[in-house]
Scaffold this motif. Sequence first.
Motif, PDB file in Angstrom:
ATOM      1  N   GLU A   1       0.973  -1.314  -0.037  1.00 11.21           N
ATOM      2  CA  GLU A   1      -0.182  -0.058   0.049  1.00 11.21           C
ATOM      3  C   GLU A   1       0.795   1.241   0.077  1.00 11.21           C
ATOM      4  O   GLU A   1       0.472   2.177   0.762  1.00 11.21           O
ATOM      5  N   CYS A   2       2.098   1.380  -0.807  1.00  8.62           N
ATOM      6  CA  CYS A   2       2.713   2.452  -0.828  1.00  8.62           C
ATOM      7  C   CYS A   2       3.247   2.631  -2.311  1.00  8.62           C
ATOM      8  O   CYS A   2       3.153   1.704  -3.290  1.00  8.62           O
ATOM      9  N   GLU A   3       4.061   3.421  -2.876  1.00  6.32           N
ATOM     10  CA  GLU A   3       4.369   3.862  -4.169  1.00  6.32           C
ATOM     11  C   GLU A   3       5.748   3.914  -4.233  1.00  6.32           C
ATOM     12  O   GLU A   3       6.436   4.570  -3.308  1.00  6.32           O
ATOM     13  N   ILE A   4       6.453   3.603  -5.078  1.00  6.03           N
ATOM     14  CA  ILE A   4       8.015   3.436  -5.271  1.00  6.03           C
ATOM     15  C   ILE A   4       8.169   4.254  -6.726  1.00  6.03           C
ATOM     16  O   ILE A   4       7.343   4.516  -7.468  1.00  6.03           O
ATOM     17  N   GLN A   5       9.580   4.777  -6.635  1.00  9.80           N
ATOM     18  CA  GLN A   5       9.815   5.646  -7.737  1.00  9.80           C
ATOM     19  C   GLN A   5      11.552   5.438  -7.835  1.00  9.80           C
ATOM     20  O   GLN A   5      12.063   4.834  -7.084  1.00  9.80           O
ATOM     21  N   ASN A   6      11.955   5.904  -9.075  1.00 11.10           N
ATOM     22  CA  ASN A   6      13.541   5.882  -9.163  1.00 11.10           C
ATOM     23  C   ASN A   6      14.129   4.486  -9.243  1.00 11.10           C
ATOM     24  O   ASN A   6      14.882   3.965  -8.573  1.00 11.10           O
ATOM     25  N   LEU A   7      13.224   3.625 -10.135  1.00 14.56           N
ATOM     26  CA  LEU A   7      13.675   1.913 -10.223  1.00 14.56           C
ATOM     27  C   LEU A   7      14.812   2.177 -11.049  1.00 14.56           C
ATOM     28  O   LEU A   7      15.049   2.725 -12.391  1.00 14.56           O
ATOM     29  N   ASN A   8      15.923   1.417 -10.684  1.00 13.88           N
ATOM     30  CA  ASN A   8      17.120   0.897 -11.297  1.00 13.88           C
ATOM     31  C   ASN A   8      17.388  -0.452 -11.179  1.00 13.88           C
ATOM     32  O   ASN A   8      17.488  -0.932 -10.191  1.00 13.88           O
ATOM     33  N   PHE A   9      17.690  -1.013 -12.414  1.00 19.21           N
ATOM     34  CA  PHE A   9      18.054  -2.707 -12.365  1.00 19.21           C
ATOM     35  C   PHE A   9      19.078  -2.813 -11.458  1.00 19.21           C
ATOM     36  O   PHE A   9      20.141  -2.267 -11.707  1.00 19.21           O
ATOM     37  N   PHE A  10      18.753  -3.745 -10.713  1.00 18.64           N
ATOM     38  CA  PHE A  10      20.042  -4.251 -10.141  1.00 18.64           C
ATOM     39  C   PHE A  10      20.684  -5.669 -10.296  1.00 18.64           C
ATOM     40  O   PHE A  10      22.099  -5.685 -10.588  1.00 18.64           O
ATOM     41  N   GLU A  11      19.892  -6.763 -10.426  1.00 21.33           N
ATOM     42  CA  GLU A  11      20.472  -8.139 -10.449  1.00 21.33           C
ATOM     43  C   GLU A  11      19.408  -8.836 -11.090  1.00 21.33           C
ATOM     44  O   GLU A  11      18.427  -8.817 -10.603  1.00 21.33           O
ATOM     45  N   ARG A  12      19.683 -10.065 -11.598  1.00 18.70           N
ATOM     46  CA  ARG A  12      18.625 -10.967 -12.290  1.00 18.70           C
ATOM     47  C   ARG A  12      19.347 -12.369 -11.670  1.00 18.70           C
ATOM     48  O   ARG A  12      20.433 -12.645 -12.121  1.00 18.70           O
ATOM     49  N   THR A  13      18.700 -13.225 -10.930  1.00 19.99           N
ATOM     50  CA  THR A  13      18.898 -14.561 -10.664  1.00 19.99           C
ATOM     51  C   THR A  13      17.825 -15.409 -11.091  1.00 19.99           C
ATOM     52  O   THR A  13      16.606 -14.845 -11.330  1.00 19.99           O
ATOM     53  N   SER A  14      18.153 -16.583 -11.001  1.00 19.01           N
ATOM     54  CA  SER A  14      17.456 -17.929 -11.112  1.00 19.01           C
ATOM     55  C   SER A  14      17.478 -18.946 -10.197  1.00 19.01           C
ATOM     56  O   SER A  14      18.841 -19.164  -9.637  1.00 19.01           O
ATOM     57  N   TYR A  15      16.646 -19.435  -9.698  1.00 23.73           N
ATOM     58  CA  TYR A  15      16.859 -20.731  -8.812  1.00 23.73           C
ATOM     59  C   TYR A  15      15.597 -21.772  -8.998  1.00 23.73           C
ATOM     60  O   TYR A  15      14.418 -21.400  -9.325  1.00 23.73           O
ATOM     61  N   VAL A  16      16.144 -22.856  -9.177  1.00 19.99           N
ATOM     62  CA  VAL A  16      15.110 -24.015  -9.341  1.00 19.99           C
ATOM     63  C   VAL A  16      14.759 -24.775  -8.012  1.00 19.99           C
ATOM     64  O   VAL A  16      15.306 -25.422  -7.332  1.00 19.99           O
ATOM     65  N   TYR A  17      13.415 -24.353  -7.992  1.00 21.15           N
ATOM     66  CA  TYR A  17      12.885 -25.055  -6.734  1.00 21.15           C
ATOM     67  C   TYR A  17      11.911 -26.320  -7.044  1.00 21.15           C
ATOM     68  O   TYR A  17      11.912 -26.775  -8.147  1.00 21.15           O
ATOM     69  N   ASP A  18      11.317 -27.244  -5.948  1.00 23.11           N
ATOM     70  CA  ASP A  18      10.713 -28.265  -6.536  1.00 23.11           C
ATOM     71  C   ASP A  18       9.513 -27.986  -7.282  1.00 23.11           C
ATOM     72  O   ASP A  18       8.826 -28.682  -7.853  1.00 23.11           O
ATOM     73  N   PHE A  19       8.902 -26.797  -7.230  1.00 22.39           N
ATOM     74  CA  PHE A  19       7.651 -26.166  -7.901  1.00 22.39           C
ATOM     75  C   PHE A  19       8.178 -25.497  -9.277  1.00 22.39           C
ATOM     76  O   PHE A  19       7.055 -25.350  -9.858  1.00 22.39           O
ATOM     77  N   GLY A  20       9.289 -25.246  -9.636  1.00 21.24           N
ATOM     78  CA  GLY A  20       9.590 -24.809 -10.810  1.00 21.24           C
ATOM     79  C   GLY A  20      10.918 -23.947 -10.666  1.00 21.24           C
ATOM     80  O   GLY A  20      11.364 -23.478  -9.487  1.00 21.24           O
ATOM     81  N   LYS A  21      11.202 -23.245 -11.656  1.00 21.78           N
ATOM     82  CA  LYS A  21      12.335 -22.364 -11.835  1.00 21.78           C
ATOM     83  C   LYS A  21      11.726 -20.757 -11.794  1.00 21.78           C
ATOM     84  O   LYS A  21      10.892 -20.500 -12.467  1.00 21.78           O
ATOM     85  N   VAL A  22      12.351 -20.246 -10.736  1.00 17.79           N
ATOM     86  CA  VAL A  22      11.952 -18.682 -10.659  1.00 17.79           C
ATOM     87  C   VAL A  22      13.012 -17.734 -10.893  1.00 17.79           C
ATOM     88  O   VAL A  22      14.167 -18.093 -10.542  1.00 17.79           O
ATOM     89  N   ASN A  23      12.812 -17.140 -11.823  1.00 21.44           N
ATOM     90  CA  ASN A  23      13.698 -15.915 -12.431  1.00 21.44           C
ATOM     91  C   ASN A  23      13.534 -14.700 -11.872  1.00 21.44           C
ATOM     92  O   ASN A  23      12.067 -14.084 -12.175  1.00 21.44           O
ATOM     93  N   LEU A  24      14.149 -14.210 -10.880  1.00 18.30           N
ATOM     94  CA  LEU A  24      13.890 -12.868 -10.235  1.00 18.30           C
ATOM     95  C   LEU A  24      14.803 -11.813 -10.790  1.00 18.30           C
ATOM     96  O   LEU A  24      15.934 -12.029 -10.781  1.00 18.30           O
ATOM     97  N   SER A  25      14.145 -10.801 -11.114  1.00 15.32           N
ATOM     98  CA  SER A  25      14.583  -9.492 -11.360  1.00 15.32           C
ATOM     99  C   SER A  25      14.492  -8.351 -10.329  1.00 15.32           C
ATOM    100  O   SER A  25      13.194  -8.089  -9.929  1.00 15.32           O
ATOM    101  N   THR A  26      15.589  -7.828  -9.913  1.00 11.53           N
ATOM    102  CA  THR A  26      15.461  -7.064  -8.685  1.00 11.53           C
ATOM    103  C   THR A  26      15.855  -5.274  -9.124  1.00 11.53           C
ATOM    104  O   THR A  26      16.523  -5.442 -10.061  1.00 11.53           O
TER     105      THR A  26
END
Length: 137
Positions: A58-83
């Motif tokens: 319930e808040c708003e953000i600004q000034n987004l700057n790409f930081f890092e992308r990671t991937s991890y394989v869990y038992d339910f699938g592969k998660v690709n996370l962009s931060t």
Amino acid sequence: MKEINVVGAIMIKNNEVFCCQRPFDKTLGGLWEFPGGKIEKNETEEKALYREIVEELECEIQNLNFFERTSYVYDFGKVNLSTFTCEIVTGEPVLTEHLDAKWLPYHKLDTVDWAPADIPIVKKLMTIDDVRNGYDK
């Protein structure tokens, strides 16, 4: 294998990073993460992150700057996370989906039990000073 594309906000304020704990009744329950969520069809990473932060905190953000992308394989699938690093511009975080949250200084980010996809991001945050420039409000 199912692939899940998600985004996470590295919200920075006063030399601290906002961290959220997943509820125990959800996947990866009890683990800590950067707030965010799934990218919907025809949605950019940035639009997904803006939407998720409004929905979850319930808040708003600004000034987004790409930081890092990671991937991890869990038992339910592969998660690709962009931060993205960002700052809060309106409101204060209100927990609507998370069990707990806290602001942690960079050097204490490793004091909570992070979800595996978030761990490389935590390690990078703890070693790079440049990420702080421009966000220490």
